[in-house]
Motif scaffolding. Structure first.
Motif, PDB file in Angstrom:
ATOM      1  N   VAL A 313       0.834  -1.208   0.000  1.00  0.00           N
ATOM      2  CA  VAL A 313       0.000   0.000   0.000  1.00  0.00           C
ATOM      3  C   VAL A 313       0.869   1.258   0.000  1.00  0.00           C
ATOM      4  O   VAL A 313       0.632   2.217  -0.753  1.00  0.00           O
ATOM      5  N   ILE A 314       1.901   1.264   0.851  1.00  0.00           N
ATOM      6  CA  ILE A 314       2.785   2.430   0.928  1.00  0.00           C
ATOM      7  C   ILE A 314       3.525   2.624  -0.393  1.00  0.00           C
ATOM      8  O   ILE A 314       3.677   3.747  -0.889  1.00  0.00           O
ATOM      9  N   ALA A 315       3.997   1.512  -0.977  1.00  0.00           N
ATOM     10  CA  ALA A 315       4.715   1.616  -2.252  1.00  0.00           C
ATOM     11  C   ALA A 315       3.814   2.184  -3.349  1.00  0.00           C
ATOM     12  O   ALA A 315       4.221   3.056  -4.139  1.00  0.00           O
ATOM     13  N   LEU A 316       2.550   1.714  -3.413  1.00  0.00           N
ATOM     14  CA  LEU A 316       1.613   2.224  -4.406  1.00  0.00           C
ATOM     15  C   LEU A 316       1.315   3.706  -4.180  1.00  0.00           C
ATOM     16  O   LEU A 316       1.181   4.494  -5.139  1.00  0.00           O
ATOM     17  N   TRP A 317       1.204   4.071  -2.898  1.00  0.00           N
ATOM     18  CA  TRP A 317       0.940   5.489  -2.581  1.00  0.00           C
ATOM     19  C   TRP A 317       2.091   6.374  -3.047  1.00  0.00           C
ATOM     20  O   TRP A 317       1.885   7.455  -3.597  1.00  0.00           O
ATOM     21  N   ARG A 320       2.043   6.712  -6.781  1.00  0.00           N
ATOM     22  CA  ARG A 320       0.981   7.643  -7.182  1.00  0.00           C
ATOM     23  C   ARG A 320       1.415   9.096  -6.981  1.00  0.00           C
ATOM     24  O   ARG A 320       1.139   9.967  -7.831  1.00  0.00           O
ATOM     25  N   ARG A 321       2.116   9.366  -5.896  1.00  0.00           N
ATOM     26  CA  ARG A 321       2.594  10.722  -5.625  1.00  0.00           C
ATOM     27  C   ARG A 321       3.584  11.173  -6.692  1.00  0.00           C
ATOM     28  O   ARG A 321       3.529  12.317  -7.176  1.00  0.00           O
ATOM     29  N   LYS A 322       4.465  10.233  -7.079  1.00  0.00           N
ATOM     30  CA  LYS A 322       5.457  10.589  -8.097  1.00  0.00           C
ATOM     31  C   LYS A 322       4.787  10.879  -9.439  1.00  0.00           C
ATOM     32  O   LYS A 322       5.161  11.809 -10.168  1.00  0.00           O
ATOM     33  N   ARG A 327       3.054  15.088 -13.405  1.00  0.00           N
ATOM     34  CA  ARG A 327       1.969  15.721 -14.178  1.00  0.00           C
ATOM     35  C   ARG A 327       1.667  17.130 -13.687  1.00  0.00           C
ATOM     36  O   ARG A 327       0.847  17.844 -14.283  1.00  0.00           O
ATOM     37  N   GLY A 328       2.317  17.491 -12.581  1.00  0.00           N
ATOM     38  CA  GLY A 328       2.101  18.834 -12.046  1.00  0.00           C
ATOM     39  C   GLY A 328       0.806  18.976 -11.289  1.00  0.00           C
ATOM     40  O   GLY A 328       0.347  20.077 -10.997  1.00  0.00           O
ATOM     41  N   GLY A 329       0.182  17.868 -10.978  1.00  0.00           N
ATOM     42  CA  GLY A 329      -1.068  17.893 -10.236  1.00  0.00           C
ATOM     43  C   GLY A 329      -0.838  17.935  -8.739  1.00  0.00           C
ATOM     44  O   GLY A 329       0.307  17.914  -8.261  1.00  0.00           O
ATOM     45  N   PRO A 330      -1.910  18.043  -7.992  1.00  0.00           N
ATOM     46  CA  PRO A 330      -1.786  18.030  -6.513  1.00  0.00           C
ATOM     47  C   PRO A 330      -1.259  16.684  -6.017  1.00  0.00           C
ATOM     48  O   PRO A 330      -1.557  15.649  -6.571  1.00  0.00           O
ATOM     49  N   ARG A 331      -0.495  16.729  -4.948  1.00  0.00           N
ATOM     50  CA  ARG A 331       0.084  15.501  -4.399  1.00  0.00           C
ATOM     51  C   ARG A 331      -0.860  14.864  -3.398  1.00  0.00           C
ATOM     52  O   ARG A 331      -1.497  15.529  -2.630  1.00  0.00           O
TER      53      ARG A 331
END
Length: 331
Positions: A313-317, A320-322, A327-331
């Motif tokens: 779960v942490i790795a996927l999170w 996703r943040r990266k 993409r310059g979107g919100p983290r």
């Protein structure tokens, strides 16, 4: 070197063997046809021969003398010379019945018995009745004193190793006086064995020692229970009845409980309940012995599975943040 290989089997007539074994009921068997193997048996008797008693069992007063007879039967095809003697009884480590070897000093029943003929020659297919006496000391302690009468043959006299084969009949002497049926449980050692299945249960092995601190021979029913906090996941098991734990003797047992959930701290309770003494029922009249212990049963497999899941779960999170950062979107 002198090697003694022997057993006393059964409450009455017994079969010659060459190893220390548990003591189930046994009946002496004749030698196989066409062999010269020496085979013999012993049994309680009157002056005229075996009288059907299962063993020697006396209730006596201190200072009393009791006269009785032992029948020695030769089941073989040739004459046999046998040594007759008495010995104190002991429990084996697993609770079986055995007698001290001839070169071990007896201090109670084995020392109280006087055999009229320490050595007898029994003709083939014949029976010899041998008188003996039991003289109870005036200062004998009350309670059960247990031993046996033995007929033994020694072979290999001209070799470095001598082998003694013996058979015997049990001898019980209960001396009148105050009785004590105290039992205790020592050295309770539990261990938990889990399962690879994160959602599965495991097994608890409990090893412990039952000690007869009283002066009566006792038949005991052992049991073990286990439970988590607030009695959760309670499991119990009852073992086989210990047929006869002699005064001053101990036996070490291991019982296994299955289907035990790894609930962290587990409470273990071991019980040894006196059932009978000789032929007298003790049900409910003697308090059982109990002992407690605590065992930690950690669900390591489940914890590893949970840790692995959280790691994923942490790795996927983080991934996703990266992606959002790129993409310059919100983290």
């Amino acid at each position: 070197m002198r090697t003694l290989l022997a057993a006393v089997r059964g409450a009455g007539t017994a079969l010659v063997v060459a190893a220390v074994l548990p003591v189930p009921p046994a009946v002496a068997q004749p030698a196989e046809p066409g062999t010269d193997r020496q085979t013999w048996s012993v049994a309680p008797a009157s002056t005229s021969g075996p009288d059907g008693r299962a063993g020697f069992d006396y209730v006596v007063e201190p200072g009393m003398r009791y006269d009785d007879h032992l029948a020695v039967r030769n089941l073989g095809e040739g004459d046999i010379t046998l040594d007759l003697y008495a010995g104190d009884a002991v429990n084996t480590g697993t609770g079986g019945f055995d007698l001290l070897a001839r070169d071990e000093a007896s201090t109670v029943v084995g020392d109280w018995v006087t055999v009229s003929s320490p050595q007898v020659v029994v003709p083939a297919r014949d029976t010899v009745v041998v008188p003996f006496s039991v003289t109870v000391p005036a200062d004998a302690e009350p309670g059960d004193h247990v031993g046996g009468l033995v007929a033994a043959a020694t072979t290999g006299g001209d070799t470095p190793v001598e082998v003694e084969r013996r058979v015997g009949s049990r001898l019980y002497v209960r001396v009148a006086g105050p009785i004590d049926a105290t039992v205790r449980i020592d050295a309770v050692t539990p261990s938990y064995r889990g399962t690879p299945n994160p959602a599965g249960t495991g097994e608890v092995d409990v090893t412990y020692t039952v000690v007869n601190d009283g002066n009566l021979r006792l038949s005991l029913l052992p049991s073990v229970g286990v439970s988590g906090l607030f009695g959760l996941g309670r499991r119990s098991t009852t073992g086989e009845v210990l047929p006869e734990l002699l005064p001053g003797n101990a036996v070490t047992l291991t019982q296994t409980l299955t289907g035990v959930w790894p609930l962290g701290p587990l409470d273990i309770r071991v019980t040894a309940d006196p059932v009978t003494s000789a032929t007298q029922s003790l049900g409910g009249t003697v308090a059982p012995a109990t002992a407690d212990a605590t065992l930690w049963a950690v669900p390591w497999t489940a914890l590893v599975a949970l840790a692995s899941f959280l790691g994923i779960v942490i790795a996927l999170w983080r991934v996703r943040r990266k992606i959002r950062a790129l993409r310059g979107g919100p983290r």
